[in-house]
Enzyme design. Structure first.
Site, short mmCIF file in Angstrom:
data_model
loop_
_atom_site.label_atom_id
_atom_site.label_comp_id
_atom_site.label_asym_id
_atom_site.label_seq_id
_atom_site.Cartn_x
_atom_site.Cartn_y
_atom_site.Cartn_z
N GLU A 83 14.93 22.44 9.69
CA GLU A 83 13.82 22.84 8.83
C GLU A 83 13.00 23.88 9.56
OE1 GLU A 83 9.67 22.96 7.52
OE2 GLU A 83 10.39 22.31 9.45
N CYS A 115 14.55 17.70 5.54
CA CYS A 115 15.12 16.70 6.46
C CYS A 115 16.52 16.24 6.06
CB CYS A 115 14.19 15.49 6.56
SG CYS A 115 12.49 15.94 6.85
N THR A 156 2.31 12.12 12.75
CA THR A 156 3.74 11.88 12.49
C THR A 156 4.62 12.99 13.08
OG1 THR A 156 3.87 13.04 10.37
CG2 THR A 156 3.14 10.75 10.30
N SER A 205 4.58 12.57 -1.29
CA SER A 205 5.85 12.62 -0.54
C SER A 205 6.44 11.22 -0.41
CB SER A 205 5.67 13.29 0.82
OG SER A 205 4.96 12.47 1.72
N HIS A 237 16.03 7.93 6.67
CA HIS A 237 15.22 9.00 7.25
C HIS A 237 13.86 8.41 7.63
CE1 HIS A 237 12.89 12.47 7.96
NE2 HIS A 237 12.20 12.37 6.84
N LYS A 246 9.18 0.56 4.14
CA LYS A 246 8.75 0.73 2.74
C LYS A 246 9.97 0.98 1.85
CE LYS A 246 4.37 3.30 3.34
NZ LYS A 246 3.33 2.43 2.83
N ASN A 280 8.59 12.25 14.12
CA ASN A 280 9.47 12.82 13.10
C ASN A 280 10.29 13.95 13.70
OD1 ASN A 280 10.73 13.47 10.73
ND2 ASN A 280 8.86 13.87 9.56
N1 CAA Z 1 -4.29 -1.30 11.31
C1 CAA Z 1 -3.11 -1.43 10.66
N2 CAA Z 1 -2.73 -0.64 9.61
C2 CAA Z 1 -3.59 0.32 9.22
C3 CAA Z 1 -4.84 0.49 9.83
C4 CAA Z 1 -5.20 -0.36 10.93
N3 CAA Z 1 -6.33 -0.23 11.58
N4 CAA Z 1 -5.45 1.54 9.21
C5 CAA Z 1 -4.62 1.98 8.23
N5 CAA Z 1 -3.49 1.24 8.24
C6 CAA Z 1 -2.31 1.40 7.40
C7 CAA Z 1 -2.63 1.68 5.94
O1 CAA Z 1 -2.89 0.49 5.23
C8 CAA Z 1 -1.34 2.35 5.51
O2 CAA Z 1 -0.33 1.39 5.31
P1 CAA Z 1 0.47 1.31 3.91
O3 CAA Z 1 1.07 2.66 3.69
O4 CAA Z 1 1.48 0.26 4.16
O5 CAA Z 1 -0.56 0.97 2.89
C9 CAA Z 1 -0.92 3.16 6.75
O6 CAA Z 1 -1.66 2.59 7.84
C10 CAA Z 1 -1.25 4.64 6.65
O7 CAA Z 1 -2.58 4.74 6.25
P2 CAA Z 1 -3.04 5.84 5.18
O8 CAA Z 1 -2.11 5.89 4.01
O9 CAA Z 1 -4.49 5.66 4.93
O10 CAA Z 1 -2.82 7.13 6.10
P3 CAA Z 1 -3.06 8.65 5.82
O11 CAA Z 1 -3.79 8.91 4.57
O12 CAA Z 1 -3.64 9.19 7.08
O13 CAA Z 1 -1.60 9.26 5.61
C11 CAA Z 1 0.70 9.75 5.61
C12 CAA Z 1 -0.38 8.69 5.93
C13 CAA Z 1 0.62 10.12 4.14
C14 CAA Z 1 2.06 9.18 5.93
C15 CAA Z 1 0.43 11.00 6.49
O14 CAA Z 1 0.68 10.67 7.82
C16 CAA Z 1 1.27 12.20 6.12
O15 CAA Z 1 0.88 13.01 5.30
N6 CAA Z 1 2.44 12.36 6.79
C17 CAA Z 1 3.34 13.48 6.58
C18 CAA Z 1 4.19 13.30 5.33
C19 CAA Z 1 5.21 12.25 5.44
O16 CAA Z 1 5.62 11.84 6.51
N7 CAA Z 1 5.69 11.77 4.29
C20 CAA Z 1 6.75 10.79 4.24
C21 CAA Z 1 7.67 10.98 3.06
S1 CAA Z 1 8.26 12.66 2.97
C22 CAA Z 1 9.55 12.74 4.08
O17 CAA Z 1 10.05 11.74 4.48
C23 CAA Z 1 10.02 14.07 4.52
C24 CAA Z 1 9.43 14.37 5.85
O18 CAA Z 1 10.01 14.09 6.86
C25 CAA Z 1 8.10 14.99 5.90
#
Ligand code: CAA
Length: 391
Positions: A83, A115, A156, A205, A237, A246, A280
């Site tokens: 990528e 990916c 990530t 995503s 992945h 998940k 990642n």
């Molecule tokens: N203790 C334990 N868990 C906690 C916590 C704490 N203190 N605080 C938060 N959490 C948990 C939340 O409950 C949540 O868990 P669930 O998803 O099970 O509900 C988890 O931690 C993440 O919290 P948020 O959703 O609030 O986190 P965020 O808004 O900061 O974003 C994300 C998380 C969307 C993954 C972000 O990291 C992101 O944008 N990542 C890049 C995109 C990505 O990886 N997408 C995945 C699918 S796309 C793909 O796979 C292709 C690729 O490679 C990019």
């Protein structure tokens, strides 16, 4: 598939970066409760490339042990999936071909679909070997995952390359037919040519990924695939390791099973050990999952392993592989652990400085600081050309 027509992964080796940023260091500076990283997304640390490392140096470092063990005589094709491409025209694999000293009678090409690219490369390689079983194909997945500083994606990030030698009568994993396929035009994660960091809609995503799990599994079933309960492990992945959990819970629900915690742990737990400390690695990540399950697990001889390869945008493929008797004699577990353990921890300020580095675009001479202790380095940019060195 009968044994005499078996094609698959004959050898596998990975490389990662010079540096590592522990999530404790990131959390201390951005005020995040560490449980969100360690438990919420399932990440402990991320690989960070040195100023003189990129997808080419990692790819060459991953592939060099394969050439050292098997020679290059049977390799007539190199497919590098990424990528985080370094050139709009020239395939990164051509630099790798040169660094590895491969014969000129080789075809080299680059593949892209976020990916998912390495899975396309693996399937294309199998097609080439089926046409001429005497040939082997070098498939390399190499990526640097880069998001904006202080964005949700930042935690990530990661980087790694996985090199696989694909051939007939493989020593590690026979790849089976059929595959389950799924494509949907979504804007969940993308990177326009003028950007270094990816753009992403995090929650979309995750939803798109889960939809692709469903879609590719449904097609896998319709094509006559195995039932879910046959799999010893599922390599998903892993943009962050919790995503695999998940995804598997989602698949169990979709198939009408109880997503019982122990069942999920049994299928996923052994696939995450490298991704949780590397971060990642985009198209390499699903194959780091395979490396993890082969390196860590109890004996998997003759057992089917499932693969769910997802690339945003989006394309997904579900397929299976069977672990070959005697595979453990061919593993590179010690070298893989060394690749992870040898990384030097970065402080937060050094990490940010590396993140913000980019080459000037003026066509001048821009040597890179000598940082990597790995076997290959990006010595600089000169006249718009990347200069690589074997150390
Ligand atoms: N203790 C334990 N868990 C906690 C916590 C704490 N203190 N605080 C938060 N959490 C948990 C939340 O409950 C949540 O868990 P669930 O998803 O099970 O509900 C988890 O931690 C993440 O919290 P948020 O959703 O609030 O986190 P965020 O808004 O900061 O974003 C994300 C998380 C969307 C993954 C972000 O990291 C992101 O944008 N990542 C890049 C995109 C990505 O990886 N997408 C995945 C699918 S796309 C793909 O796979 C292709 C690729 O490679 C990019």
């Amino acid at each position: 598939m009968s044994n005499d027509s078996a094609i698959g992964i004959h050898d596998l080796s990975f490389a990662t970066t010079e540096f590592v940023l522990p999530h404790t260091e990131l959390a201390e500076h951005n005020g995040t409760e560490i449980g969100k990283y360690h438990v919420g997304i399932g990440q402990r640390s991320m690989s960070v490339p040195a100023a003189d490392e990129d997808i080419v140096t990692m790819a060459a470092a991953a592939a060099a042990p394969l050439i050292a063990r098997h020679g290059a005589d049977l390799i007539r094709t190199v497919v590098l999936a990424t990528e985080s491409s370094i050139d709009q025209a020239k395939a990164a694999g051509v630099y790798v071909h040169s660094l590895l000293g491969l014969p000129s009678a080789t075809r080299v090409v680059e593949l892209k679909q976020a990916c998912y690219g390495a899975t396309a490369a693996l399937q294309f390689a199998i097609g080439l070997v089926r046409r001429d079983p005497a040939q082997r194909v070098l498939v390399i997945a190499s990526d640097v995952s880069k998001y904006e500083l202080d964005s949700p994606g930042e935690a990530t990030q990661g980087a790694a390359a996985v090199a696989m030698l694909v051939g007939a009568d493989p020593a590690l994993v026979r790849i089976e037919e059929p595959s389950g396929l799924f494509t949907a035009d979504v804007m969940d994660f993308w990177r326009p040519n003028y950007r270094e960091a990816a753009l992403v809609d995090g929650q979309e995503s995750i939803a798109a990924y889960l939809q692709a799990v469903e879609g590719s599994w449904k097609d896998y079933g319709e094509q006559g695939g195995r039932p879910l309960e046959e799999f010893a492990a599922l390599c998903y992945h892993q943009p962050f390791t919790k995503m695999a959990y998940k995804a598997h819970r989602h698949l169990l629900n979709y198939c009408g099973y109880d997503p019982d915690k122990d069942a999920v742990e049994r299928a996923i737990g052994r696939t995450t050990s490298y991704n949780t400390v590397i971060g990642n690695s985009y198209t390499a990540s699903v194959y780091l999952g395979l490396a993890s399950v082969l390196d860590q697990a109890d004996d998997l001889t003759g057992r089917p392993v499932g693969f769910l390869s997802y690339g945003s945008g989006s394309v997904a493929e579900f397929f299976a592989g069977t672990v070959v008797p005697g595979y453990r004699e061919h593993l590179r577990t010690a070298a893989h652990n060394e690749a992870v353990d040898r990384r030097r921890p970065l402080g937060y300020a050094e990490y940010r400085e590396l993140h913000e580095r980019s080459f000037p675009t003026d066509g001048g001479d821009h040597p890179t600081p000598s940082q990597t202790t790995g076997p290959f380095r990006l010595a600089g940019l000169s006249g718009h050309k990347r200069i690589y060195e074997k150390r």
